[in-house]
Design an enzyme around this catalytic site. Structure first.
Site, PDB file in Angstrom:
ATOM      1  N   HIS A  16      17.333  31.243  30.413  1.00  0.00           N
ATOM      2  CA  HIS A  16      17.248  30.747  29.035  1.00  0.00           C
ATOM      3  C   HIS A  16      17.806  29.322  28.932  1.00  0.00           C
ATOM      4  CE1 HIS A  16      17.448  31.355  24.542  1.00  0.00           C
ATOM      5  NE2 HIS A  16      18.342  30.374  24.682  1.00  0.00           N
ATOM      6  N   GLU A  17      19.020  29.123  29.441  1.00  0.00           N
ATOM      7  CA  GLU A  17      19.646  27.801  29.334  1.00  0.00           C
ATOM      8  C   GLU A  17      18.899  26.759  30.161  1.00  0.00           C
ATOM      9  OE1 GLU A  17      21.657  27.373  27.017  1.00  0.00           O
ATOM     10  OE2 GLU A  17      22.047  29.493  26.630  1.00  0.00           O
ATOM     11  N   HIS A  33      16.085  25.340  28.128  1.00  0.00           N
ATOM     12  CA  HIS A  33      16.507  24.205  27.307  1.00  0.00           C
ATOM     13  C   HIS A  33      16.592  22.940  28.163  1.00  0.00           C
ATOM     14  CE1 HIS A  33      17.329  26.205  23.561  1.00  0.00           C
ATOM     15  NE2 HIS A  33      18.220  27.033  24.073  1.00  0.00           N
ATOM     16  N   HIS A  90      13.272  21.469  28.948  1.00  0.00           N
ATOM     17  CA  HIS A  90      12.738  20.819  27.752  1.00  0.00           C
ATOM     18  C   HIS A  90      13.303  19.400  27.648  1.00  0.00           C
ATOM     19  CE1 HIS A  90      11.623  21.553  23.211  1.00  0.00           C
ATOM     20  NE2 HIS A  90      10.883  20.624  23.779  1.00  0.00           N
TER      21      HIS A  90
END
Length: 790
Positions: A545-546, A549, A552
């Site tokens: 998940h991290e 980010h 992105h």
């Protein structure tokens, strides 16, 4: 123009100079063959103890280069100095904007504002990071001083009438605005929205009232959060027979006995007089078989703090008043104006659509718990909130424990797997790097370079992922220390601009770009000799998940700071990171890296399947909780706060009770299971209302979007023979997601990005067109998409 928060949330045309390669689908087996030195290093810097890795080798040796390779962050004193220099540079840029008169000067106003924002955020964001993670109190104190001073200065800029008028003047000049690129136009709009949210367009007296209200809201927010640390009220003591604690873990029982008084009743029964805190309540509700004890503990625990409720109601009333000052019907309308949802009615459309799908699922889950209870509690036909955890736990125990997945998930192998996923999807890989002296704040921090397939750097990721007492309890988080931005066309000012390290600037097609720098925070076990940091499957999802980010931030390079990477609407920012959680559950992806840390044996996929089925068993109940909290958040920020219209204290509880009666949440067998318990104030613990006011639905919304993209693009945008195997590692799909979503960040309407990435022939054109419009019907369509993870 306020600095947007850099933590966890926070952007355009494809990276300049990146050459698009042929879009072949690479087999995960091909990718798995890699035994390169880079792969070994990547695995080892996370799996080996700190004293044997590259981290400590550079931590205290040689002349310091400065935190994050910034020479101005060499010491606390220089950090303070850098804050003052950034303000001086910002002031010089302010004058450039105010004095812009010629067409050429006015054409550069948006660039100038973006450069101004970057000059401040490059210091403020680092100061915020230092406050959270640096072990040295002198650094923390300096960071507090810098952040506080710069935050005050930023608030002054937010109410700078001259800047606002010049921005509006430029945007309203058709001859200038028509030359804006789509990204530049969105940058301009984001600045204008920030100004107007600060009430800058109001008359002087009204603006003064707005500023006072904003200050009061900040004070109430701090007060509500502070109330969470107050001890539970002593009048909520529960007398619990000591025998009822025997099923709890021994360390929990010991904690309760040591922190509470014990006595004997007249009948000789030993009891403990307990004021339940979160820790004790969790285990008693899960493990105590006595219904009356669980009920008493639940009621005392959920009674909450009257101080917290009073503060919360004051805060919500202040937010409503603030929204009225700037012409909105409610705070919800104000907060959602620039989000994907656009209005509270659209959020309601989404939530009700999802609830309609979910009701049969959570009713089925409740019925299964009823059946288990009926076997041991003859004649009891109802279940209550204090029954949930106990009977869920019993259901799991009755099925027996599954072998642990931890041995197959060493952190080093997981990070190596992430690199292979990124290479398959985007042609990007992670490489271990040696930090220079003074570059990191703790020996356990690991440094990664992000490299494209031509060997060119895309950015840096610092991984502060091991638990330690000197780190603030922020949980898992993504901090943006520096955003990507084009810098060769910067506006020259009299004040000295901060220098750039040669390793954080690249040239592409004759233009120079500042590379992004991000920091990932987690609390994983620290590796020891012969024992790497072993993760649970949930931990694996967390790091995926991290890293979503982080990627992105790496790929969202569009030339502008204010819309780079994760600087996009709050109800879109979690999409890339939640999508990565789907990869963490894919058998094909797990086969890239999951192997036993001692034997090297691959993770048995049938064991993965069993764990996945076990996790899905109660997912519908978790979804109910998320839906309910999202609806409560909307109700608390609606035009009418008190359902009775009296305005008397306690209206937040009355509103909570009314929501419990909504058939959307409590119809059928869920009536008592999900019902409100009298004399409780659950909302006193709803701290997400501070950071997610009127936006709590966002995470659930992005879960649905990510699920749709996973199904339609990564599993659906492939040849038929690959769909059958469920292989998501398609370069074609990865390039599609990168081109239509990641590279835009906050620089394009997210609805357009969503429609574009889904427009691959797997959905009806009418549905795609409706999604692109982002109207109420689009929210209804999304609410009808496949339920997330259940």
């Amino acid at each position: 123009m306020g600095a947007r928060t850099s933590r966890h949330f926070a952007a355009r045309p494809v990276l300049s100079g990146m050459r698009q390669r042929g879009l072949q689908t690479q087999s995960p087996l091909d990718a798995c063959q890699a035994t390169k030195e880079e792969d070994v290093s990547l695995r080892d810097i996370f799996d080996l103890p700190t004293q044997t890795t590259l981290g400590s080798r550079w931590f205290h040796q040689g002349q310091p280069t400065g935190l994050l390779m910034e020479s101005r962050f060499v010491s606390p004193k220089l950090l303070c100095k850098s804050g003052k220099e950034a303000v001086a540079e910002a002031e010089a840029l302010v004058q450039k904007v105010l004095n812009a008169e010629t067409a050429e000067e006015r054409r550069m106003v948006i660039k100038c504002l973006d450069q101004l924002s970057d000059s401040l955020c490059r210091v403020m964001d680092v100061a915020e990071l230092v406050r959270q993670v640096h072990p040295d109190s002198s650094w923390q104190n300096a960071a507090d001083e810098v952040y506080s001073g710069m935050f005050s200065y930023m608030n002054k800029l937010n109410t700078h009438v001259g800047l606002y008028r010049k921005l509006v003047e430029v945007m309203d000049d058709h001859e200038i605005s028509r030359t804006f690129s789509p990204v530049e136009r969105e940058v301009a709009m984001s600045f204008r929205r920030d100004f107007e949210r600060s009430g800058i367009h109001l008359p002087k007296d009204a603006h003064a009232q707005f500023v006072d209200l904003s200050s009061n809201i900040q004070e109430s927010s701090r007060g509500f959060l502070k109330s969470q640390s107050l001890p539970p009220p002593s009048n909520r003591t529960v007398s619990v027979p000591v025998d009822h604690l025997r099923a709890l873990p021994s360390q929990v029982t010991m904690h309760i006995l040591q922190s509470s008084s014990t006595r004997k009743r007249a009948d000789g029964t030993a009891v403990v007089d307990l004021v339940p805190d979160d820790y004790a309540a969790h285990y008693i509700l899960r493990d105590c078989a006595d219904d009356s004890t669980r009920e008493a503990v639940y009621r005392a625990w959920q009674y909450g703090s009257t101080t917290a409720v009073d503060t919360l109601e004051t805060l919500l009333e202040q937010r409503r008043a603030l929204s009225h000052r700037v012409g909105f019907e409610s705070f919800g309308h104000m907060a959602l104006e620039d989000k994907m949802a656009k209005s509270p009615s659209h959020v309601d459309e989404f939530l009700r659509g999802l609830a309609t799908q979910a009701q049969p699922r959570w009713n089925s889950a409740i019925n299964a718990l009823y059946q288990i209870k009926a076997k041991t509690r003859q004649g009891q036909q109802q279940m209550f909130p204090w029954d949930r955890d106990f009977w869920m736990s019993k259901q799991q125990m009755d099925k027996g424990a599954l072998p642990s997945l931890h041995p197959y998930f060493s952190l080093g192998r997981v990070v190596l797997g992430l690199s292979r996923v990124f290479k398959n999807l985007y042609g990007v890989e992670l490489r271990a790097a040696s930090p220079q002296p003074g570059e990191i704040w703790h020996p356990e921090v690991r440094k990664l370079e992000v490299i494209d397939e031509d060997g060119r750097p895309l950015g840096l990721i610092y991984c502060d992922v091991f638990a330690r007492s000197s780190k603030a309890h922020v949980g898992a988080a993504h901090f943006t220390a520096r955003c990507a931005r084009r810098i060769d066309d910067d506006i020259e000012v009299s004040a000295a601009s901060a220098p750039h390290s040669s390793q954080t600037v690249v040239e592409r097609d004759g233009q120079r770009f500042q590379l992004p720098v991000v920091v990932l925070i987690c609390d994983f076990p620290v590796p020891a000799e012969g024992s790497p940091s072993l993760l649970s499957w949930s931990n694996v999802e967390t790091i995926f998940h991290e890293m979503g980010h982080a990627m992105h931030s790496m790929l969202g390079q569009n030339g502008f700071h204010n819309v780079a990477g994760t600087r996009c609407p709050v109800d879109f920012v979690e999409l890339p990171s939640i999508l990565m959680e789907h990869f963490a559950r894919s058998p094909h992806v797990l086969s890239l890296f999951a192997s036993h840390y001692k034997t090297g044996a691959p993770l048995p996929l049938e064991l993965v399947t069993k764990h996945a089925e076990r996790r899905r068993e109660h997912a519908a109940l978790d979804l109910h909780a998320q839906l309910f909290m999202s609806a409560l958040d909307q109700r608390y920020h609606s035009p009418v706060l008190d359902p009775l219209g009296t305005g008397a204290k306690g209206w937040s509880t009355r509103s909570l009770v009314e929501l419990h009666k909504d058939p959307m949440f409590s119809e059928g067998p869920g009536a008592s299971f999900f019902g409100h318990v009298s004399d409780t104030q659950w909302q006193s613990r709803f701290t997400h209302l501070i950071g997610y006011g009127a936006s709590y639905y966002s995470y659930l919304f992005d879960r649905v979007l990510a699920g749709q993209i996973w199904d339609q693009v990564f599993l659906g945008d492939q040849p038929q023979q690959l769909q059958a195997t469920g292989n998501p590692l398609s370069r074609r799909a990865g390039e599609r997601f990168k081109t239509e979503v990641l590279r835009w960040g906050g620089g394009r309407d997210p609805w357009q990005s969503l429609a574009a990435v889904l427009d691959n022939g797997n959905m009806r054109h009418g549905e795609i067109d409706a999604v692109a419009q982002g109207s109420k019907s689009a929210m209804r369509i999304v609410g009808g998409w496949k339920l997330p993870d259940i």
